[in-house]
Scaffold this motif. Structure first.
Motif, PDB file in Angstrom:
ATOM      1  N   ARG A  58       0.621  -1.425   0.395  1.00  0.00           N
ATOM      2  CA  ARG A  58      -0.041   0.013  -0.094  1.00  0.00           C
ATOM      3  C   ARG A  58       1.017   1.412  -0.481  1.00  0.00           C
ATOM      4  N   SER A  59       0.225   2.431  -0.988  1.00  0.00           N
ATOM      5  CA  SER A  59       1.064   3.547  -0.728  1.00  0.00           C
ATOM      6  C   SER A  59       0.357   4.658   0.338  1.00  0.00           C
ATOM      7  N   ASN A  60      -0.722   3.920   0.777  1.00  0.00           N
ATOM      8  CA  ASN A  60      -1.321   5.025   1.070  1.00  0.00           C
ATOM      9  C   ASN A  60      -1.677   6.581   0.918  1.00  0.00           C
ATOM     10  N   SER A  61      -2.091   6.279  -0.184  1.00  0.00           N
ATOM     11  CA  SER A  61      -2.002   7.606  -1.194  1.00  0.00           C
ATOM     12  C   SER A  61      -3.281   7.658  -2.568  1.00  0.00           C
ATOM     13  N   VAL A  62      -4.123   8.396  -2.556  1.00  0.00           N
ATOM     14  CA  VAL A  62      -5.299   7.997  -3.253  1.00  0.00           C
ATOM     15  C   VAL A  62      -5.346   9.062  -4.527  1.00  0.00           C
ATOM     16  N   GLY A  63      -4.754   8.994  -6.102  1.00  0.00           N
ATOM     17  CA  GLY A  63      -4.923   9.615  -6.540  1.00  0.00           C
ATOM     18  C   GLY A  63      -6.976  10.498  -6.959  1.00  0.00           C
ATOM     19  N   VAL A  64      -6.507  12.164  -6.980  1.00  0.00           N
ATOM     20  CA  VAL A  64      -7.910  12.299  -7.629  1.00  0.00           C
ATOM     21  C   VAL A  64      -7.404  13.452  -9.092  1.00  0.00           C
ATOM     22  N   LEU A  65      -8.423  12.415  -9.329  1.00  0.00           N
ATOM     23  CA  LEU A  65      -7.998  13.818 -11.073  1.00  0.00           C
ATOM     24  C   LEU A  65      -9.437  14.844 -11.278  1.00  0.00           C
ATOM     25  N   VAL A  66      -9.398  16.173 -11.507  1.00  0.00           N
ATOM     26  CA  VAL A  66     -10.467  16.785 -11.320  1.00  0.00           C
ATOM     27  C   VAL A  66     -10.293  17.356 -12.886  1.00  0.00           C
ATOM     28  N   SER A  67     -11.695  18.198 -13.059  1.00  0.00           N
ATOM     29  CA  SER A  67     -11.602  18.549 -14.524  1.00  0.00           C
ATOM     30  C   SER A  67     -11.212  19.789 -14.367  1.00  0.00           C
ATOM     31  N   GLN A  68     -10.884  20.752 -13.502  1.00  0.00           N
ATOM     32  CA  GLN A  68     -10.202  22.016 -13.086  1.00  0.00           C
ATOM     33  C   GLN A  68      -9.556  22.596 -12.130  1.00  0.00           C
ATOM     34  N   LEU A  69      -8.784  23.277 -11.653  1.00  0.00           N
ATOM     35  CA  LEU A  69      -7.913  23.162 -10.088  1.00  0.00           C
ATOM     36  C   LEU A  69      -8.961  24.552  -9.561  1.00  0.00           C
TER      37      LEU A  69
END
Length: 340
Positions: A58-69
């Motif tokens: 486990r990396s204990n990290s989660v990727g989040v992809l959004v349309s804009q910041l």
């Protein structure tokens, strides 16, 4: 350089106990946890996260992809995701897809290359087939603000068609029959659904959708201003297009449209009624306060994080709600045409 063995000796506990403290295991008493943390501080010990990842897979990290910041819409969503995951000692890696297919796919590949334990995707340009195939891979994925029937258990979404219906029905209930519409980008599914809801409400009241009174924006204030200027031009040219209300596919475009009307000396809602969509913060503080449809994007962000905690990290306390129902928020920007 201090090691985990040095920490165990100084704290007077086993290596397994030190490991449990570093992984925030609840089976360790507060007294023992304090001893271990004090020993780590005295020795200046910092856990090797890479080694931990290799050991636990486990990396204990989660990727989040959004349309804009930027903007008032995505900020609350990302805040809720980050807060929920950080509370569980997980971290987020954020990328933006900018509603461009190639950039969304690049974002997904980037996040996967970072060894994320799961991905939370808010994507608009990639098609359903791509996402269905992605969900068949080894990395757990949850989709936010997207509904695909074949993988609905992996979707956190709002009933946008119902929201569009509620917005227009509110205007119709005031007696308006000539209604203009400012749409979001029509390639976006949420904009499509809101427009379908608008059209359903019109049909229910026996009214036809007028293409000449519909202009497409991009969900930003400037496009709302541009659409409103064009609508007023149409109204001036053709007396048969004398609309008395405007339904906007989001609050930002509604704000831009109202600004144009105010600049021309019009009064809202005395001269023109408005309803928006999203219930972002600032339109409730302007005058008149904007009637809108609540889009609980912050709650959907939290639910996406809970989905990951439940399905990836086996958190028994994480309860997930997949479907959200929009609610009309009545304020001051709409009235009956007889009062205009």
């Amino acid at each position: 350089m201090a090691t985990i063995y040095d920490v165990s000796v100084l704290a007077g506990v086993s290596l397994a106990t030190v490991s449990r403290v570093m992984n925030n295991n609840t089976k360790v008493s507060d007294k023992t946890k304090e001893k271990v943390l004090n020993a780590m501080e005295q020795l200046g010990y910092r856990p090797n996260t890479i080694a931990q990842s290799l050991a636990s897979n486990r990396s204990n990290s989660v990727g989040v992809l959004v349309s804009q910041l930027d903007g008032p819409y995505y900020g609350p969503m990302m805040t809720e995701i980050e807060t929920a995951l950080r509370t569980a000692n997980k971290h987020v890696i954020i990328a933006a897809g900018h509603s461009v297919e190639s950039q969304e796919k690049e974002g997904v590949e980037f996040l996967m290359s970072r060894g994320c334990d799961a991905l939370i995707l808010d994507v608009e340009a990639v098609d359903d087939a791509y996402l269905i195939k992605l969900l068949q891979g080894t990395t757990p994925i949850v989709l936010i603000n997207r509904y695909i029937e074949e993988v609905k258990d992996f979707c956190i979404y709002l009933e946008n068609e119902l929201g569009g219906y509620l917005a227009t029905k509110h205007i119709l209930s005031h007696g308006h029959t000539a209604i203009a519409y400012i749409s979001g980008p029509k390639f976006k599914l949420d904009a499509q659904d809101r427009l379908l809801g608008h059209q359903r409400a019109l049909k229910e009241y026996g009214l036809e959708f007028d293409e000449q009174l519909c202009f497409e924006g991009d969900f930003k204030e400037n496009s709302g201003s541009e659409a409103m200027t064009r609508l007023l031009d149409v109204k001036q040219i053709d007396n048969n297009k004398n609309f008395t209300a405007v339904v906007c596919a989001n609050d930002q475009m509604a704000s831009g449209a109202i600004a144009v009307c105010l600049d021309q000396g019009m009064k809202i809602p005395e001269d023109l009624s408005f309803v928006g969509y999203d219930n972002i913060p600032f339109p409730q503080y302007i005058s008149p306060k904007l009637t809108t449809v609540n889009n609980p994007i912050h709650e959907m962000g939290k639910m996406a994080a809970f989905w990951v905690l439940k399905n990836v990290y086996s958190d028994p306390k994480a309860c997930v709600e997949n479907t959200f129902i929009p609610q009309l928020i009545v304020r001051e920007s709409a009235t009956s045409p007889s009062k205009q």
